[in-house]
Design a protein around this motif. Structure first.
Motif, PDB file in Angstrom:
ATOM      1  N   GLY A 181      24.070   8.258  -7.108  1.00  0.00           N
ATOM      2  CA  GLY A 181      23.512   6.909  -7.060  1.00  0.00           C
ATOM      3  C   GLY A 181      22.266   6.776  -6.219  1.00  0.00           C
ATOM      4  O   GLY A 181      21.884   5.659  -5.865  1.00  0.00           O
ATOM      5  N   LYS A 182      21.586   7.902  -5.874  1.00  0.00           N
ATOM      6  CA  LYS A 182      20.377   7.803  -5.056  1.00  0.00           C
ATOM      7  C   LYS A 182      19.285   7.021  -5.784  1.00  0.00           C
ATOM      8  O   LYS A 182      18.684   6.099  -5.219  1.00  0.00           O
ATOM      9  N   THR A 183      19.004   7.401  -7.045  1.00  0.00           N
ATOM     10  CA  THR A 183      17.971   6.706  -7.810  1.00  0.00           C
ATOM     11  C   THR A 183      18.343   5.251  -8.042  1.00  0.00           C
ATOM     12  O   THR A 183      17.495   4.354  -7.987  1.00  0.00           O
ATOM     13  N   SER A 184      19.621   4.968  -8.276  1.00  0.00           N
ATOM     14  CA  SER A 184      20.053   3.577  -8.460  1.00  0.00           C
ATOM     15  C   SER A 184      19.830   2.772  -7.187  1.00  0.00           C
ATOM     16  O   SER A 184      19.436   1.603  -7.237  1.00  0.00           O
ATOM     17  N   LEU A 185      20.079   3.392  -6.006  1.00  0.00           N
ATOM     18  CA  LEU A 185      19.883   2.678  -4.741  1.00  0.00           C
ATOM     19  C   LEU A 185      18.418   2.308  -4.548  1.00  0.00           C
ATOM     20  O   LEU A 185      18.093   1.175  -4.170  1.00  0.00           O
ATOM     21  N   LEU A 186      17.498   3.252  -4.836  1.00  0.00           N
ATOM     22  CA  LEU A 186      16.074   2.966  -4.670  1.00  0.00           C
ATOM     23  C   LEU A 186      15.578   2.002  -5.745  1.00  0.00           C
ATOM     24  O   LEU A 186      14.715   1.162  -5.486  1.00  0.00           O
ATOM     25  N   SER A 187      16.114   2.096  -6.966  1.00  0.00           N
ATOM     26  CA  SER A 187      15.735   1.140  -8.006  1.00  0.00           C
ATOM     27  C   SER A 187      16.196  -0.261  -7.654  1.00  0.00           C
ATOM     28  O   SER A 187      15.546  -1.250  -8.014  1.00  0.00           O
ATOM     29  N   ALA A 188      17.327  -0.365  -6.927  1.00  0.00           N
ATOM     30  CA  ALA A 188      17.801  -1.681  -6.494  1.00  0.00           C
ATOM     31  C   ALA A 188      16.811  -2.320  -5.517  1.00  0.00           C
ATOM     32  O   ALA A 188      16.599  -3.539  -5.530  1.00  0.00           O
ATOM     33  N   VAL A 189      16.163  -1.506  -4.659  1.00  0.00           N
ATOM     34  CA  VAL A 189      15.132  -2.035  -3.753  1.00  0.00           C
ATOM     35  C   VAL A 189      13.974  -2.618  -4.558  1.00  0.00           C
ATOM     36  O   VAL A 189      13.486  -3.724  -4.280  1.00  0.00           O
ATOM     37  N   GLU A 190      13.527  -1.889  -5.599  1.00  0.00           N
ATOM     38  CA  GLU A 190      12.413  -2.380  -6.419  1.00  0.00           C
ATOM     39  C   GLU A 190      12.790  -3.652  -7.170  1.00  0.00           C
ATOM     40  O   GLU A 190      12.004  -4.595  -7.238  1.00  0.00           O
ATOM     41  N   LEU A 191      14.004  -3.702  -7.725  1.00  0.00           N
ATOM     42  CA  LEU A 191      14.426  -4.889  -8.471  1.00  0.00           C
ATOM     43  C   LEU A 191      14.517  -6.106  -7.560  1.00  0.00           C
ATOM     44  O   LEU A 191      14.080  -7.201  -7.936  1.00  0.00           O
TER      45      LEU A 191
END
Length: 807
Positions: free
Chosen positions: A39-49
């Motif tokens: 879930g690393k990419t999901s965590l960083l994508s959550a910051v962008e969203l």
């Protein structure tokens, strides 16, 4: 907005993150680690969203990407990030539903555009570019073809076509589709499952009855006459919760404190009367105290305020000297407790995940044993014995039962054939006994693991509480260090203040000493009458009377403490009974669900065939749509985009990479990567043959960081998603030095995600705090196939090295 700092991130049911995850971000450097898919990419994508309301990398790959943001097992989710500017706090977030994401607050358009272009480098961009340079190929399954297909929005079509391909042949469908052949055995499996569930319900009934018997004994010891039964637990709980004993114990505690206060007053008055009054020079003491207060007063007041903020529930002594001796001890106790709690919480998180995995393995082994037992005949032993007795009547190849000549159908003698059959049946019977013992052992292991998981769940704390405990622990360590640095000055100030106060109190103490002794005896007599004991006898000393009253109060306290302990134990029994009843209701609900599934098993094959027909139709539509998209968009859009990127990454390189595909219609994306000279002319070879290793490995990363530093510092963040993929040790060391410079000299708040464990430990060492205001946070993500995602945070603050100073 150059002073805007990320504080924390809360993610719930977003992409591959299942459940709720809290990640503190209030540090100069944040390192994120996790295995692939954690879930690393999901965590960083959550910051962008949360900050921009969009995810640019996903939008480039699929305009309808928002339908895929919510985790497939959930119906709603949230993304919330908090930032701090000075003392002001701002929140940005979005709500997730099956149709997409709704942003309720985001950065303004200019800042959001800066974030997407200059702050956040998603893994899909960097990783795919490096993959193209290194693993170029011209087959449809190569990394290059997968990358280009994703940019064109064809990855979903390819996935649909690959996933629906087995539907063409019904034999592949039986082999690959879950449940096609399994449905034939589903009814018998549910029969066994229902039998086990009924046994589990009976076990819960027995445990409830045992606990009710224990609760009855406790109520009898308390003198309660209530009927103890499952339906009357509320009435028993009200009776047990009676606060009479608690109020009496509280009153008794106040009386004991009052007696101790009276004894101290008597001892102080007697000591003053026996030892005489001290002598001191009042003017000199006052002058010395004023000089100390001018030098250290402001620092001590500020320190006292910080101590009161950390120990909000503790009343500080008025004497500043006692702050060092008493408060430091309390702070160290609090520090030890917080350290133990955080350590235990992290152990619970790790053990909870491991126990769930162990339980899953044991359940799968038990299911395998059940399936094997179902295939073995339970009459193997009896049939083997009958055949063994029958061999005594066989003299030739004529069967003594049916009178048929066995030699007509086999070259093996009838006697040898019967003996082989007897040995086979005996082995099956022995295998049944072994499987039965193994299944019993697995059942015991599963029940033990379930009890362990329940115990961990009762004491487990959430991620946000754990992060808050880490912050409080860091504050306490800082306060202890400051108190110890001012310890000598505080003690000296306490001594000077005591001398000043003593000089002014000498006169008043001398006048009131005799009056205090007379009043103390009267106070002690009144106290004795108020607690139900006799006053001091004629000639009885203060010490003897106070000791007699203390013994009387201690006896009453022991009786009340025993009753309170019994009430607490009874309340715990009631809570356990209710938990057992709730679990029994869950078992009843599961039984009802399984019964419904048993009834639906007969219709499963018909539904599977209907789905197969629909899948074949979808596959035909996918082939037509993909062929049209390749001819319309590939050559123009992708080649121009790739040329612009490469020229910026390698301005001195004469060869520029480009894509080439067949001009004719095709149903498969089969791109071929070539290089073209900038000045025109014939095309060169593949990038791997024409470009240098440095251009292949570091072009995308160096371009992004150069663009980030070349613009005004509107947002002081740098977020990189797994940027180190194929670098050698020298490149990694230079990359770590670059990150350290950006963080500690250029004031960037860096957030970087890596999947390699050794690289994570190396970056944690290289980016560790180097001065008092520096900080480092590590976030470790993990997940399992049947449990929620877990994020364990650990904070590192600056700690001065004292060993070298001593040396």
């Amino acid at each position: 907005m150059s002073d805007l700092v990320l504080k924390s991130l809360d993610v719930s049911n977003f992409r591959s993150i299942r459940g709720k995850v809290h990640a503190p971000l209030d540090a100069k450097v944040i390192l994120v680690h996790g295995e692939n898919g954690a879930g690393k990419t999901s965590l960083l994508s959550a910051v962008e969203l949360a900050l921009t309301g969009r995810i640019q990398s996903l939008e480039r790959a699929d305009p309808d990407y928002q339908r895929q943001l919510l985790h497939r097992t959930a119906t709603e989710g949230t993304v919330l990030i908090k930032t701090v500017t000075g003392t002001a706090e701002q929140s940005y977030g979005a709500l997730l539903n099956p149709t997409g994401a709704i942003s309720n607050s985001a950065l303004e358009q200019q800042s959001a555009s800066f974030f997407r272009e200059r702050v956040f480098l998603p893994q899909s961009l960097l990783g795919q570019l490096l993959q193209i340079y290194q693993d170029a190929g011209n087959d449809a399954g190569s990394p290059l073809a997968q990358f280009v297909g994703k940019l064109l929005g064809l990855d979903r079509l390819d996935a649909l076509e690959a996933g629906l391909k087995p539907f063409v042949d019904v034999r592949n469908v039986r082999k690959n589709v879950d449940g096609w052949l399994a449905m034939e055995n589903e009814k018998s499996r549910l029969d066994r499952l229902l039998s086990d569930q009924k046994k589990s319900r009976q076990s819960f009934d027995q445990q409830v009855q045992s606990l009710i018997s224990e609760l009855t004994a406790l109520c009898t010891s308390l003198g309660l006459t209530n009927t103890v039964a499952e339906a009357d637990l509320s009435e028993v709980e009200v009776a047990i919760a009676d606060r009479g004993d608690s109020e009496a114990f509280s009153l008794l505690t106040d009386q004991q404190r009052r007696l101790a206060s009276i004894r101290r007053e008597i001892d102080a008055a007697q000591n003053t009367a026996d030892s005489g009054l001290p002598t001191t020079n009042g003017d000199e003491a006052r002058e010395a105290y004023l000089q100390w207060e001018e030098a250290y007063g402001a620092q001590v007041i500020a320190l006292r305020s910080r101590v009161e903020e950390v120990l909000a529930n503790v009343s500080l002594p008025p004497n500043i000297g006692e702050v060092v001796d008493i408060v430091v001890s309390q702070l160290r106790t609090e520090q030890s407790q917080l350290s133990d709690r955080t350590s235990q919480a992290r152990k619970d998180i790790s053990r909870h995940a491991a126990a769930q995995d162990e339980r899953d393995v044991a359940q799968r082994q038990r299911q395998t044993i059940d399936e094997e037992v179902a295939r073995l005949s339970t009459n193997s032993g009896t049939l083997g014995s009958a055949l063994a007795e029958l061999t005594a009547f066989i003299s030739d190849d004529v069967c003594p039962v049916c009178d048929r000549n066995f030699g007509e159908i086999s070259q093996v003698p009838l006697t040898e054939h019967v003996h082989m059959k007897v040995r086979t049946l005996s082995a099956s019977a022995e295998r049944l006994l072994t499987l039965g013992r193994t299944r019993s052992e697995l059942q015991v292991s599963i029940e033990r693991i379930d009890r362990e998981l329940e115990a961990i769940a009762t004491r487990r704390i959430d991620d946000e509480t754990l992060a808050e405990l880490d912050r409080r622990l860091a504050s306490i360590v800082a306060v202890i260090s400051e108190i110890e640095s001012l310890g000598d000055a505080i003690r000296e100030g306490s001594r000077l203040r005591a001398l000043d106060v003593a000089a002014r109190r000498i006169a008043s103490v001398a006048e009131t000493t005799n009056i205090s002794l007379v009043a103390a005896r009267e106070t002690l007599n009144e106290f004795a009458l108020s607690v139900g004991d006799t006053p001091l006898h004629q000639g009885e000393s203060f010490a003897a009377g106070a000791t007699r009253l203390e013994t009387f109060l201690n006896a009453k306290a022991a009786r009340l403490d025993l009753r309170l302990s019994t009430r607490r134990n009874a309340a715990d029994k009631i809570a356990t009974i209710r938990s057992m009843v709730s679990r029994r209701k869950d078992v009843d609900a599961q039984i009802a669900t399984d019964l419904a599934a048993w009834e639906l098993a007969d219709h499963a094959l018909a539904r599977a065939q209907a789905l197969r027909d629909q899948g074949n139709e979808i596959r035909n539509v996918v082939d037509r749509v993909r062929s049209s998209m390749i001819r319309r968009e590939f050559n123009e859009r992708l080649n121009r985009l790739w040329r612009d990127l490469f020229v910026r990454l390698a301005p001195g390189e004469p060869f520029v990479p480009a894509f080439r595909i067949p001009e004719s219609s095709t149903q498969k994306l089969q791109p071929r990567l070539i290089t073209e000279h900038r000045d025109g002319g014939d095309a060169g070879g593949t990038p791997g043959a024409m470009l240098s290793a440095g251009n292949l490995n570091t072009a995308a990363l160096t371009l992004f960081i150069a663009l980030h530093l070349s613009v005004p510092n509107e947002l002081p963040w740098l977020i990189l998603d797994d940027p180190v993929q194929s670098m050698d040790d020298v490149h990694i060391a230079h990359f770590a030095a670059l990150l350290r410079t950006l963080s500690k000299e250029h004031g960037r708040q860096i957030m970087i995600a890596v999947h390699d464990r050794q690289l994570f430990e190396y970056l944690k060492l290289e980016l560790s705090p180097a001065f008092s205001d520096d900080s480092l946070l590590t976030l470790e993500l993990s997940r399992g196939p049947r449990r929620d995602s877990v994020c364990v945070s650990q904070r590192f603050s600056f700690k001065e090295e004292t060993a070298l100073f001593a040396a």
